[in-house]
Design a protein around this motif. Structure first.
Motif, PDB file in Angstrom:
ATOM      1  N   ARG A 135       0.894  -1.111  -0.035  1.00 29.40           N
ATOM      2  CA  ARG A 135       0.056  -0.043  -0.119  1.00 29.40           C
ATOM      3  C   ARG A 135       0.937   1.177  -0.071  1.00 29.40           C
ATOM      4  NH1 ARG A 135      -5.427   1.030   3.402  1.00 29.40           N
ATOM      5  NH2 ARG A 135      -5.237   3.452   3.834  1.00 29.40           N
ATOM      6  N   SER A 147      -5.863   8.047   5.805  1.00 27.15           N
ATOM      7  CA  SER A 147      -6.058   6.566   5.095  1.00 27.15           C
ATOM      8  C   SER A 147      -7.125   7.324   3.807  1.00 27.15           C
ATOM      9  CB  SER A 147      -6.528   5.663   5.896  1.00 27.15           C
ATOM     10  OG  SER A 147      -6.921   4.595   4.978  1.00 27.15           O
ATOM     11  N   VAL A 148      -6.557   7.038   2.671  1.00 28.40           N
ATOM     12  CA  VAL A 148      -7.556   7.555   1.781  1.00 28.40           C
ATOM     13  C   VAL A 148      -8.073   6.657   0.600  1.00 28.40           C
ATOM     14  CG1 VAL A 148      -7.676   9.196  -0.367  1.00 28.40           C
ATOM     15  CG2 VAL A 148      -6.400   9.634   1.377  1.00 28.40           C
ATOM     16  N   ASP A 149      -9.300   6.379   0.790  1.00 27.42           N
ATOM     17  CA  ASP A 149      -9.849   5.268   0.068  1.00 27.42           C
ATOM     18  C   ASP A 149      -9.920   5.225  -1.505  1.00 27.42           C
ATOM     19  OD1 ASP A 149     -10.191   3.864   2.488  1.00 27.42           O
ATOM     20  OD2 ASP A 149     -12.385   4.539   2.516  1.00 27.42           O
ATOM     21  N   GLU A 150      -9.940   6.487  -1.992  1.00 22.79           N
ATOM     22  CA  GLU A 150     -10.234   6.933  -3.299  1.00 22.79           C
ATOM     23  C   GLU A 150      -8.732   6.485  -4.186  1.00 22.79           C
ATOM     24  OE1 GLU A 150     -13.198   7.745  -4.910  1.00 22.79           O
ATOM     25  OE2 GLU A 150     -13.818   6.995  -2.649  1.00 22.79           O
ATOM     26  N   GLU A 151      -9.235   6.086  -5.475  1.00 23.84           N
ATOM     27  CA  GLU A 151      -8.046   6.244  -6.301  1.00 23.84           C
ATOM     28  C   GLU A 151      -8.029   7.513  -7.036  1.00 23.84           C
ATOM     29  OE1 GLU A 151      -7.135   4.203 -10.947  1.00 23.84           O
ATOM     30  OE2 GLU A 151      -8.605   3.594  -9.808  1.00 23.84           O
ATOM     31  N   GLY A 201      -6.392   3.238  -4.949  1.00 25.99           N
ATOM     32  CA  GLY A 201      -7.142   3.169  -3.742  1.00 25.99           C
ATOM     33  C   GLY A 201      -7.219   2.027  -3.139  1.00 25.99           C
ATOM     34  N   PRO A 202      -6.892   1.786  -1.938  1.00 24.31           N
ATOM     35  CA  PRO A 202      -6.396   2.777  -0.963  1.00 24.31           C
ATOM     36  C   PRO A 202      -5.112   3.049  -0.875  1.00 24.31           C
ATOM     37  CG  PRO A 202      -6.602   0.775   0.308  1.00 24.31           C
ATOM     38  CD  PRO A 202      -7.043   0.405  -1.245  1.00 24.31           C
ATOM     39  N   HIS A 203      -4.699   4.254  -0.341  1.00 26.68           N
ATOM     40  CA  HIS A 203      -3.527   4.877  -0.161  1.00 26.68           C
ATOM     41  C   HIS A 203      -3.293   5.691   1.086  1.00 26.68           C
ATOM     42  CE1 HIS A 203      -4.957   8.053  -2.721  1.00 26.68           C
ATOM     43  NE2 HIS A 203      -4.188   8.860  -1.901  1.00 26.68           N
ATOM     44  N   ALA A 231      -9.985  13.116  -2.120  1.00 29.43           N
ATOM     45  CA  ALA A 231     -10.960  12.559  -1.399  1.00 29.43           C
ATOM     46  C   ALA A 231     -12.268  13.941  -1.231  1.00 29.43           C
ATOM     47  CB  ALA A 231     -10.839  11.793   0.043  1.00 29.43           C
ATOM     48  N   ASP A 250     -14.480   9.061   2.641  1.00 22.98           N
ATOM     49  CA  ASP A 250     -13.674   8.715   1.510  1.00 22.98           C
ATOM     50  C   ASP A 250     -12.252   8.606   2.341  1.00 22.98           C
ATOM     51  OD1 ASP A 250     -15.712   8.652  -0.151  1.00 22.98           O
ATOM     52  OD2 ASP A 250     -15.269  10.753  -0.705  1.00 22.98           O
ATOM     53  N   ALA A 251     -12.111   9.304   3.352  1.00 20.62           N
ATOM     54  CA  ALA A 251     -11.020   9.619   4.134  1.00 20.62           C
ATOM     55  C   ALA A 251     -10.873   9.451   5.500  1.00 20.62           C
ATOM     56  CB  ALA A 251      -9.706  10.641   3.556  1.00 20.62           C
TER      57      ALA A 251
END
Length: 460
Positions: free
Chosen positions: A338, A412-416, A422-424, A445, A451-452
């Motif tokens: 990740r 923590s960001v779920d979005e690409e 995503g996540p990153h 996000a 989203d984050a």
């Protein structure tokens, strides 16, 4: 449109009208009430010229075609070209040179700026009209279906009337009368016309200033007694002196600054950790662009096989091979497979990852309270960092219990977003003062705690 979380338009309730249900607003997007119509007797019509719908920026941007971004880029290019050309015209005119030649790029830049502004406005108008038409088509079948589900004991006409009354919060209401859907009734028509008019006015001012500056020396020359023209046709000046036609020294060396390029990736001795400098504009905008900073911003993507806390040391120097003039150490949490994006503020010429040490004892966490920031609030767009416009930001107001000159905030960001999957994880630095609230933003996000999320906040 029915699949969107937040509708692209919100209803602006006229004075004296009841508040509508969210369901009614969703099904009647951008549908303007007919002039003189009101929901029930005793309720006044909306004031003349009242615009019943206003866009929700975050949601509306999701409906606008991708061409809108290209138009914004072209607008900025046109503005930059026009301003540079205007500056060149002013400087050349002040030095007595032929400034008229600078009018061509000035006119070209202004033309691009005005045309792209007009096309962006047309694109927004067409998008609003499409949303309005889609909603009208949708509610033809959706309103009766929802009315029958809400009032199964009534026939369709009475169920629809009861559903409408419930949406308005009144015992009974008039059937909703929709105004003519001509372009001039578009919710964005007035706004886009204003933007285009202001842009065209500013562009005209630039052109007038540039043209006046460029042409004025020529007019003065033509009004002289002919000595300037004679000086250009003869080998001697009016006072008998010989003009110096020597140009710049052709043998003088070029002294262009070297192109440093992007720094090479850093790799740990055992090959388990790699840190790469983020140089592409889109990924930088989605990370550094979401930070309010006074100096420059650096960003690295760290990929590792570690799982758990780690310390990342970043060094900054004045030259590529010079000693570090500043180092920062950040405590982060790495997850194998990740990526983590580390951002650092600074105005130094060179910077890079110096070391990443896995499985280190975590720093003491900063105790704080947090509350999410509402991106749909009236003044949200004015307080957002610039990078939030294209890629979004999830924001929080945090109030720490202790001060820290350079705290490490990990999201923590779920979005690409851009080149990041995503996540990153995303790490930013900010100063904290005990008891004083401060805004922190996760780029890429839209919704805080959805989203984050904030993973941890440490001092260092």
């Amino acid at each position: 449109m029915q699949h969107e979380t937040t509708p692209p338009f919100r209803f602006r309730t006229p004075p004296g009208w009841p508040t509508l249900s969210a369901e009614w607003v969703e099904l009647h997007q951008a549908a303007e009430p007919a002039p003189g119509w009101s929901p029930a007797p005793g309720i006044p019509p909306a004031p003349e010229g009242w615009r019943s719908w206003a866009p929700v920026p975050r949601s509306f941007r999701g409906f606008v075609p991708a061409a809108a971004r290209r138009l914004r880029v072209a607008q900025w290019i046109g503005l930059v070209v026009a301003l540079l050309a205007l500056a060149a015209v002013i400087v050349v005119a002040a030095l007595g040179g032929l400034a008229v030649v600078g009018l061509l790029p000035l006119v070209a830049g202004i033309a691009v700026l005005v045309v792209c502004s007009a096309r962006a406005g047309e694109l927004a108008d067409r998008t609003a009209a499409s949303i309005r038409d889609d909603a009208a088509e949708w509610r033809r079948t959706e309103v009766p279906a929802r009315a029958r589900a809400a009032f199964p004991e009534l026939d369709e006409d009475r169920a629809v009337a009861a559903w409408e009354a419930a949406a308005w919060g009144l015992p009974a209401v008039r059937p909703f009368a929709v105004a003519d859907t001509a372009p001039e009734r578009s919710p964005l028509r007035h706004r886009t016309r204003t933007v285009v008019a202001v842009t065209a006015g500013a562009a005209a001012l630039l052109l007038v200033v540039g043209a006046t500056t460029a042409v004025d020396p020529v007019v003065r020359a033509l009004q002289s007694d002919g000595q300037t023209l004679a000086y250009g046709l003869q080998d001697t000046a009016p006072d008998g002196s010989v003009p110096d036609d020597s140009g710049p020294d052709d043998d003088a060396p070029d002294q262009d600054a070297p192109d440093a390029g992007d720094p090479a990736p850093w790799t740990s001795d055992d090959g388990t950790v790699t840190a790469s400098f983020i140089g592409d504009d889109e990924t930088w905008d989605a990370t550094c662009g979401a930070i309010d900073f006074a100096d420059g911003c650096w960003a690295w993507q760290i990929d590792s096989e570690c799982d758990g806390p780690a310390q990342v040391t970043v060094g900054f120097s004045a030259t590529e091979s010079g000693d570090d003039v500043r180092t920062d150490t950040r405590t982060v949490v790495l997850t194998s497979g990740r990526p983590l994006v580390l951002t650092e503020q600074g105005s130094e010429e060179w910077g890079g990852i110096r070391d990443v040490t896995c499985s280190t004892a975590p720093e003491h966490a900063v105790a704080l309270t947090r509350s999410p920031l509402d991106s749909d609030a009236e003044d949200a767009d004015g307080s957002w960092p610039d990078g939030c416009v294209d890629y979004g930001c999830a924001g929080w107001e945090v109030t720490p219990e202790a001060s820290c000159d350079s705290a490490t905030v990990q999201f923590s960001v779920d979005e690409e977003v851009a080149t990041l999957p995503g996540p990153h994880d995303l790490v930013v630095a900010t100063a904290l003062r005990a008891g004083e609230p401060v805004d922190v933003w996760a780029g890429g996000a839209w919704l805080p705690d959805d989203d984050a999320t904030i993973s941890q906040v440490t001092c260092g």
